[in-house]
Motif scaffolding. Structure first.
Motif, mmCIF file in Angstrom:
data_model
loop_
_atom_site.group_PDB
_atom_site.id
_atom_site.type_symbol
_atom_site.label_atom_id
_atom_site.label_comp_id
_atom_site.label_asym_id
_atom_site.label_seq_id
_atom_site.Cartn_x
_atom_site.Cartn_y
_atom_site.Cartn_z
ATOM 1 N N ASP A 277 -12.717 16.711 -46.264
ATOM 2 C CA ASP A 277 -12.923 17.171 -47.739
ATOM 3 C C ASP A 277 -11.630 16.383 -48.123
ATOM 4 O O ASP A 277 -10.896 16.155 -48.269
ATOM 5 C CB ASP A 277 -12.805 18.607 -47.481
ATOM 6 C CG ASP A 277 -13.439 19.699 -46.887
ATOM 7 O OD1 ASP A 277 -14.403 18.834 -46.868
ATOM 8 O OD2 ASP A 277 -13.004 20.130 -46.610
ATOM 9 N N SER B 171 -11.217 18.450 -54.771
ATOM 10 C CA SER B 171 -11.925 19.059 -56.223
ATOM 11 C C SER B 171 -11.911 20.866 -56.225
ATOM 12 O O SER B 171 -11.579 21.195 -55.208
ATOM 13 C CB SER B 171 -13.546 18.847 -56.008
ATOM 14 O OG SER B 171 -14.208 19.331 -54.660
ATOM 15 N N ALA C 16 -14.332 22.516 -55.516
ATOM 16 C CA ALA C 16 -15.160 22.780 -54.473
ATOM 17 C C ALA C 16 -14.772 22.789 -53.287
ATOM 18 O O ALA C 16 -15.307 24.179 -52.198
ATOM 19 C CB ALA C 16 -16.101 21.822 -54.077
ATOM 20 N N HIS C 17 -13.996 22.763 -53.077
ATOM 21 C CA HIS C 17 -12.887 23.825 -51.969
ATOM 22 C C HIS C 17 -10.912 23.838 -51.952
ATOM 23 O O HIS C 17 -10.588 24.330 -52.957
ATOM 24 C CB HIS C 17 -12.096 22.306 -51.107
ATOM 25 C CG HIS C 17 -13.543 21.368 -50.989
ATOM 26 N ND1 HIS C 17 -14.656 21.893 -50.130
ATOM 27 C CD2 HIS C 17 -13.528 19.876 -50.929
ATOM 28 C CE1 HIS C 17 -14.770 20.666 -49.652
ATOM 29 N NE2 HIS C 17 -15.027 19.857 -50.445
ATOM 30 N N HIS D 236 -20.944 10.205 -48.042
ATOM 31 C CA HIS D 236 -20.549 11.219 -49.335
ATOM 32 C C HIS D 236 -21.219 12.280 -48.775
ATOM 33 O O HIS D 236 -22.549 11.940 -49.548
ATOM 34 C CB HIS D 236 -20.308 9.804 -50.588
ATOM 35 C CG HIS D 236 -19.435 10.233 -51.391
ATOM 36 N ND1 HIS D 236 -19.289 11.796 -51.632
ATOM 37 C CD2 HIS D 236 -18.097 10.059 -51.632
ATOM 38 C CE1 HIS D 236 -17.779 12.042 -52.780
ATOM 39 N NE2 HIS D 236 -17.420 10.756 -52.866
ATOM 40 N N HIS E 215 -18.393 16.095 -52.058
ATOM 41 C CA HIS E 215 -16.650 16.512 -52.076
ATOM 42 C C HIS E 215 -16.171 16.341 -51.586
ATOM 43 O O HIS E 215 -15.686 16.572 -51.084
ATOM 44 C CB HIS E 215 -17.650 17.734 -52.641
ATOM 45 C CG HIS E 215 -17.415 18.179 -53.410
ATOM 46 N ND1 HIS E 215 -17.530 18.428 -54.914
ATOM 47 C CD2 HIS E 215 -18.956 19.247 -53.168
ATOM 48 C CE1 HIS E 215 -18.385 19.150 -55.799
ATOM 49 N NE2 HIS E 215 -19.424 19.608 -55.160
ATOM 50 N N GLY E 216 -17.063 15.163 -50.319
ATOM 51 C CA GLY E 216 -15.755 14.624 -48.901
ATOM 52 C C GLY E 216 -17.067 13.379 -48.722
ATOM 53 O O GLY E 216 -17.860 13.153 -48.935
ATOM 54 N N ASN F 280 -25.970 18.204 -52.877
ATOM 55 C CA ASN F 280 -24.817 18.877 -52.547
ATOM 56 C C ASN F 280 -24.952 19.809 -53.687
ATOM 57 O O ASN F 280 -24.452 19.756 -55.063
ATOM 58 C CB ASN F 280 -23.490 18.480 -52.579
ATOM 59 C CG ASN F 280 -22.706 19.787 -52.175
ATOM 60 O OD1 ASN F 280 -22.285 20.927 -52.235
ATOM 61 N ND2 ASN F 280 -21.624 19.474 -50.584
ATOM 62 N N LYS G 19 -23.534 22.936 -54.395
ATOM 63 C CA LYS G 19 -22.070 23.177 -54.686
ATOM 64 C C LYS G 19 -21.212 22.897 -55.562
ATOM 65 O O LYS G 19 -21.020 21.668 -55.698
ATOM 66 C CB LYS G 19 -20.791 23.661 -53.234
ATOM 67 C CG LYS G 19 -19.860 24.172 -53.413
ATOM 68 C CD LYS G 19 -19.194 23.698 -51.785
ATOM 69 C CE LYS G 19 -17.925 24.894 -51.846
ATOM 70 N NZ LYS G 19 -16.975 24.433 -50.361
ATOM 71 N N LYS H 83 -24.221 16.721 -56.298
ATOM 72 C CA LYS H 83 -24.176 15.997 -56.574
ATOM 73 C C LYS H 83 -24.528 14.919 -55.614
ATOM 74 O O LYS H 83 -24.853 16.000 -54.229
ATOM 75 C CB LYS H 83 -22.403 15.460 -56.281
ATOM 76 C CG LYS H 83 -21.240 16.503 -57.102
ATOM 77 C CD LYS H 83 -20.228 16.386 -56.821
ATOM 78 C CE LYS H 83 -19.615 15.930 -57.964
ATOM 79 N NZ LYS H 83 -19.119 15.503 -59.033
#
Length: 209
Positions: free
Chosen positions: A94, A97, A99-100, A128, A131-132, A193, A195, A199
């Protein structure tokens, strides 16, 4: 590398087994025999276009897994004991961001890439996730798990592999989740993604396969 190319790189040498797709929003699992990777790729795209987060089971399942709830039978994701083929090892890194919740993470994709490249062998494919990074070290051929002893050995090796990279991350002050379970699901390249800000999930690095 598109979705089908990615699935083919992982499972093109497999003669049997089932690829699973799982969607976060409705917790549904879609099953495809390994000789129908094109259908799996098309379905992943359709589900993503419906604003669903799409994941795949890295380990091919032995057979379709059914569960029952409230008197209704449904297809489930499967567990470690249901895995038949393992295409390689992987790590989920991860990036810090919104998101985490965890903050002790690499601050950028460049830092995350340096971490996965710190292993003595370069990853075969890096995705990618939005977010990770998801990095894969593919075997020359997927390994087939045919006994409890082989499953236990695969579980141990996968955990040790990730522990090596997670230990390196700790030296940088970063905490990575243990995602070494054989039934792990990860995001499908070529999807979105959703979340936070949507993205793309995309392959950003490929070694010779």
């Amino acid at each position: 590398m598109n979705t089908l190319d990615f699935f083919d790189a992982l499972y093109g040498a497999c003669q049997d087994g089932w690829l699973t797709l799982w969607t976060l929003q409705d917790k549904r699992t879609h099953w495809f025999p390994v000789d129908k990777l094109d259908q799996a790729a098309e379905t992943a795209q359709k589900l993503s276009n419906q604003s669903k987060d799409v994941y795949f089971g890295v380990g091919l399942r032995r057979e379709q897994v059914y569960r029952e709830k409230n008197g209704k039978r449904y297809l489930a994701r499967g567990e470690n004991k249901d895995v038949l083929f393992l295409p390689g090892f992987w790590i989920d890194v991860d990036i810090a961001s919104g998101a985490h919740k965890e903050r002790e993470l690499p601050q950028s994709a460049d830092e995350a890439m340096k971490l996965v490249q710190s292993f003595q062998l370069p990853p075969t494919i890096v995705v990618h996730s939005g977010h990770g990074l998801h990095a894969y070290w593919l075997f020359n051929r997927p390994i087939k798990i045919e006994s409890d002893d082989e499953r236990q050995q695969a579980e141990t090796l996968a955990e040790r592999f990730q522990a090596t990279i997670r230990t390196e991350a700790m030296k940088q002050g970063w905490k990575l989740d243990n995602t070494s379970d054989l039934a792990r699901v990860l995001r499908v390249p070529g999807t979105i993604n959703y979340k936070g800000d949507p993205k793309p999930v995309e392959v950003i690095k490929v070694e010779a396969i």
